[in-house]
Design an enzyme around this catalytic site. Structure first.
Site, PDB file in Angstrom:
ATOM      1  NE  ARG A 103     100.574  68.415  17.426  1.00 13.67           N
ATOM      2  CZ  ARG A 103     100.222  67.691  18.492  1.00 13.67           C
ATOM      3  NH1 ARG A 103      99.199  66.851  18.408  1.00 13.67           N
ATOM      4  NH2 ARG A 103     100.865  67.805  19.622  1.00 13.67           N
ATOM      5  NE  ARG A 137     104.988  67.258  21.949  1.00 13.86           N
ATOM      6  CZ  ARG A 137     104.339  66.669  20.950  1.00 13.86           C
ATOM      7  NH1 ARG A 137     104.865  66.600  19.750  1.00 13.86           N
ATOM      8  NH2 ARG A 137     103.165  66.123  21.161  1.00 13.86           N
ATOM      9  NE  ARG A 165     101.222  63.592  15.756  1.00 15.52           N
ATOM     10  CZ  ARG A 165     100.926  63.652  17.052  1.00 15.52           C
ATOM     11  NH1 ARG A 165     100.146  62.720  17.592  1.00 15.52           N
ATOM     12  NH2 ARG A 165     101.428  64.598  17.811  1.00 15.52           N
ATOM     13  NE  ARG A 182     101.107  66.216  27.995  1.00 15.56           N
ATOM     14  CZ  ARG A 182     100.389  66.096  26.879  1.00 15.56           C
ATOM     15  NH1 ARG A 182      99.089  66.140  26.905  1.00 15.56           N
ATOM     16  NH2 ARG A 182     100.996  65.901  25.733  1.00 15.56           N
ATOM     17  CE  LYS A 209      98.838  61.225  25.170  1.00 14.21           C
ATOM     18  NZ  LYS A 209     100.214  61.193  24.614  1.00 14.21           N
TER      19      LYS A 209
HETATM   20  P1  AMP Z   1      99.113  66.767  22.901  1.00 11.40           P
HETATM   21  O1  AMP Z   1      98.291  67.003  21.679  1.00 11.40           O
HETATM   22  O2  AMP Z   1      98.372  65.998  23.955  1.00 11.40           O
HETATM   23  O3  AMP Z   1     100.461  66.184  22.587  1.00 11.40           O
HETATM   24  O4  AMP Z   1      99.392  68.209  23.548  1.00 11.40           O
HETATM   25  C1  AMP Z   1     100.089  69.231  22.833  1.00 11.40           C
HETATM   26  C2  AMP Z   1     100.654  70.248  23.799  1.00 11.40           C
HETATM   27  O5  AMP Z   1      99.586  70.853  24.551  1.00 11.40           O
HETATM   28  C3  AMP Z   1     101.595  69.680  24.869  1.00 11.40           C
HETATM   29  O6  AMP Z   1     102.917  69.541  24.378  1.00 11.40           O
HETATM   30  C4  AMP Z   1     101.476  70.739  25.951  1.00 11.40           C
HETATM   31  O7  AMP Z   1     102.194  71.914  25.624  1.00 11.40           O
HETATM   32  C5  AMP Z   1      99.995  71.098  25.890  1.00 11.40           C
HETATM   33  N1  AMP Z   1      99.187  70.220  26.791  1.00 11.40           N
HETATM   34  C6  AMP Z   1      98.236  69.305  26.428  1.00 11.40           C
HETATM   35  N2  AMP Z   1      97.698  68.705  27.507  1.00 11.40           N
HETATM   36  C7  AMP Z   1      98.320  69.250  28.587  1.00 11.40           C
HETATM   37  C8  AMP Z   1      98.219  69.031  29.993  1.00 11.40           C
HETATM   38  N3  AMP Z   1      97.377  68.119  30.521  1.00 11.40           N
HETATM   39  N4  AMP Z   1      99.027  69.773  30.809  1.00 11.40           N
HETATM   40  C9  AMP Z   1      99.866  70.711  30.310  1.00 11.40           C
HETATM   41  N5  AMP Z   1     100.019  70.943  28.995  1.00 11.40           N
HETATM   42  C10 AMP Z   1      99.260  70.226  28.126  1.00 11.40           C
END
Ligand code: AMP
Length: 216
Positions: A160, A171, A127, A88, A13
């Site tokens: 990360r 996840r 990554r 999400r 994404k």
């Molecule tokens: P990402 O970088 O999009 O993979 O997000 C990393 C982490 O941030 C996720 O595993 C969640 O813990 C949190 N997170 C990001 N976006 C959301 C969302 N829309 N709703 C809830 N948690 C989120």
């Protein structure tokens, strides 16, 4: 264009959003990036979100929805935006509908990046990201010019914590349970476009271009 990118973690994404943004003056809103910045700066939101993120769980809807309200009101929404990592959950999607309704705006497309669970694990464990600007690298396919140093900003390149395999599996489970129902939600609205997340990094951009051409 007002576009949502959805897909499992590691589907690309962030990379696809960057490609889309390169060609357009369009805001890129990544809830993951905003949250990580808050964690880094130890804001009240960051302190609350940190433990959820480290465990690979979703941050509670209320926090995310109020964060998005603030972001959407701070950009020129009429010019377009890419939402990356939001919504999400169904509750977040419904809250977004209400927000956009209130601004008399509608979505143009929801791009679903599809990739298998094994593909996700392979990609995410390789990554690496820049600690400062979030640029994305890969130990197999995209190394920086100087080891450990970001090409774009000179920041430190790290893995990360939530890209470690056990957290990736958690996840993925969260994605299947909480986020996958959005596919049906947006399909029902006629907004869903499926894209091969394991393919080339500019497939979302190409799909968007053809949608724009179709809309004239
Ligand atoms: P990402 O970088 O999009 O993979 O997000 C990393 C982490 O941030 C996720 O595993 C969640 O813990 C949190 N997170 C990001 N976006 C959301 C969302 N829309 N709703 C809830 N948690 C989120």
């Amino acid at each position: 264009m007002r576009v949502i990118l959805i897909g499992p973690p590691g589907a690309g994404k962030g990379t696809q959003a960057a490609r889309i943004r390169e060609k357009r003056e369009i805001a890129h809103i990544s809830t993951g990036d905003i949250l990580r910045e808050n964690v880094r700066n130890a804001t009240a939101l960051g302190i609350e979100a940190k433990s959820f993120m480290e465990a690979g769980r979703l941050v509670p809807d209320e926090l995310i929805i109020s964060m998005i309200k603030v972001r959407l009101s701070a950009i020129e929404t009429a010019k377009g935006f890419i939402l990356d990592g939001f919504p999400r959950t169904l509750r977040q999607a419904e809250a977004l509908d209400v927000l956009l309704d209130g601004m008399s705006l509608c979505l143009d497309a929801v791009l679903l990046l599809e990739i298998t669970d094994d593909g996700v694990v392979r990609r995410l464990s390789n990554r690496r990201v820049c600690r400062l600007c979030n640029a994305i690298y890969n130990v197999v396919t995209r190394l920086p010019m100087k080891e450990g140093v970001c090409d774009a900003c000179g920041g430190e390149i790290i893995q990360r914590d939530d890209d470690k395999e056990s957290v990736i599996r958690d996840r993925l489970a969260v994605y299947h349970e909480r986020t996958a129902p959005l596919v049906e939600y947006y399909d029902g609205k006629g907004l869903l476009y499926r894209i091969d997340g394991a393919g080339q990094p500019d497939t979302a951009e190409a799909r968007l271009e053809s949608l724009e051409a179709a809309k004239g």
